[in-house]
Motif scaffolding. Structure first.
Motif, PDB file in Angstrom:
ATOM      1  N   HIS A 247       0.955  -1.321   0.031  1.00  0.00           N
ATOM      2  CA  HIS A 247      -0.184   0.097  -0.080  1.00  0.00           C
ATOM      3  C   HIS A 247       0.919   1.143   0.054  1.00  0.00           C
ATOM      4  O   HIS A 247       0.598   2.105  -0.897  1.00  0.00           O
TER       5      HIS A 247
ATOM      6  N   HIS B 283       1.850   4.279  -3.184  1.00  0.00           N
ATOM      7  CA  HIS B 283       1.944   5.636  -3.085  1.00  0.00           C
ATOM      8  C   HIS B 283       3.359   6.330  -3.904  1.00  0.00           C
ATOM      9  O   HIS B 283       3.038   7.392  -4.292  1.00  0.00           O
TER      10      HIS B 283
ATOM     11  N   TYR C  45     -11.913   1.949   1.590  1.00  0.00           N
ATOM     12  CA  TYR C  45     -11.014   2.947   2.086  1.00  0.00           C
ATOM     13  C   TYR C  45     -10.599   3.677   0.749  1.00  0.00           C
ATOM     14  O   TYR C  45     -10.201   4.742   0.565  1.00  0.00           O
TER      15      TYR C  45
ATOM     16  N   GLU D 156      -5.452   6.705  -2.841  1.00  0.00           N
ATOM     17  CA  GLU D 156      -5.890   5.863  -1.901  1.00  0.00           C
ATOM     18  C   GLU D 156      -6.261   4.612  -2.798  1.00  0.00           C
ATOM     19  O   GLU D 156      -6.379   3.258  -2.578  1.00  0.00           O
TER      20      GLU D 156
ATOM     21  N   ALA E  44      -3.542   2.527  -4.291  1.00  0.00           N
ATOM     22  CA  ALA E  44      -2.887   1.852  -3.337  1.00  0.00           C
ATOM     23  C   ALA E  44      -3.470   0.725  -2.845  1.00  0.00           C
ATOM     24  O   ALA E  44      -3.297  -0.364  -2.801  1.00  0.00           O
TER      25      ALA E  44
HETATM   26 ZN   LIG Z   1      -2.672   5.346   1.702  1.00  0.00          ZN
END
Ligand SMILES: [Zn+2]
Length: 263
Positions: A157, A161, A211, A218, A221
């Motif tokens: 994750h 990014h 999320y 996000e 990710a």
């Molecule tokens: Zn994140």
């Protein structure tokens, strides 16, 4: 370009240097997916790991004493995202800071009317482009490495990014190989992002962690975690998304995944 030449020579030298045998044992023990890769991919991953560890600075925080086990377990997971790709080694990143477990970060946040306030947040990991650093909780790293198909992986994750930062914008789009790739990427990603936002709003169960509906960064990710951890389910339920990620990551995790075969 002199610097690039120097850098690529140094990397070639590192690649051809012998891998410490302990590193392979660490990965065989800690990183479930390592045992599922082909011997060629295992060697490529170890070569990337050597370069990564030579170029990045690691720092223990919260009383954590760094060991080779910690550094190698983090580096190899980060480098899984680089396998088969003609790529740099996270050029926007200088340091990796490792806490023993979850930590509390205090950040200034706007609370309206031009007023800023300190807000505390419990975290397992974090990175941001301007930081040039990436923070990880070691217990969450270790758990993620041992559980290859629960759909979550902290290291993948946070390093996704970093890939997003490589083209200078935090917008959920990493640097794609060909200019012509951006159009189909944008088409697929915006449709999938909207669908996830709708599912999050409606409370519908989804393969992708909601999320990811926070914002496009996000989202990238979260889909990276799902691509490596739940590739068979993603190929079945989100074939266009799987196709885009397979093209970008230049690998097919369905071949080595520990995920139960989709029925
Ligand atoms: Zn994140």
């Amino acid at each position: 370009m002199v610097f690039d030449l120097f850098k690529s020579r140094r990397r070639a030298r590192l690649r051809s240097s012998p891998t410490p045998p302990a590193w392979r044992r660490i990965l065989e023990h800690n990183l479930d997916v390592f045992n599922r890769l082909s011997p060629e991919d295992q060697n490529e991953l170890l070569d990337h790991t050597k370069i990564f560890l030579a170029e990045k600075h690691f720092e223990g925080a919260g009383g954590l004493a760094l060991t080779d086990e910690i550094k190698v377990t983090i580096a190899a997971q980060a480098c899984l995202l680089l396998l088969h790709r003609d790529t740099d080694y996270y050029p926007e990143l200088t340091s990796i800071i490792v806490y023993p477990s979850g930590y509390t970060a205090v950040e200034e946040r706007p609370i309206g009317g031009g007023v800023w306030s300190d807000a505390a947040e419990d975290r397992l990991g974090h990175t941001a482009q301007r930081l040039r650093a990436l923070v990880l909780a070691w217990d969450a790293v270790r758990h993620g490495a041992a559980a290859p198909s629960d759909g979550e992986n902290l290291v993948l994750h946070e390093f996704a990014h970093q890939l997003d930062f490589e083209n200078q914008r935090t917008d959920g789009t990493p640097a794609l190989e060909r200019h012509g790739d951006y159009r189909s990427w944008a088409r697929v990603m915006s449709a999938e992002f909207e669908a996830l936002r709708d599912a999050a709003y409606a409370g519908t169960p989804t393969l992708l962690d909601t999320y990811g509906a926070t914002d496009p960064a996000e989202f990238f990710a979260v889909i990276t975690e799902a691509f490596f951890e739940r590739p068979r389910a993603m190929r079945k339920l989100h074939p266009a998304l799987f196709d885009q990620l397979q093209r970008f990551y230049q690998q097919d995790p369905t071949i080595y995944s520990a995920e139960p075969v989709a029925t």
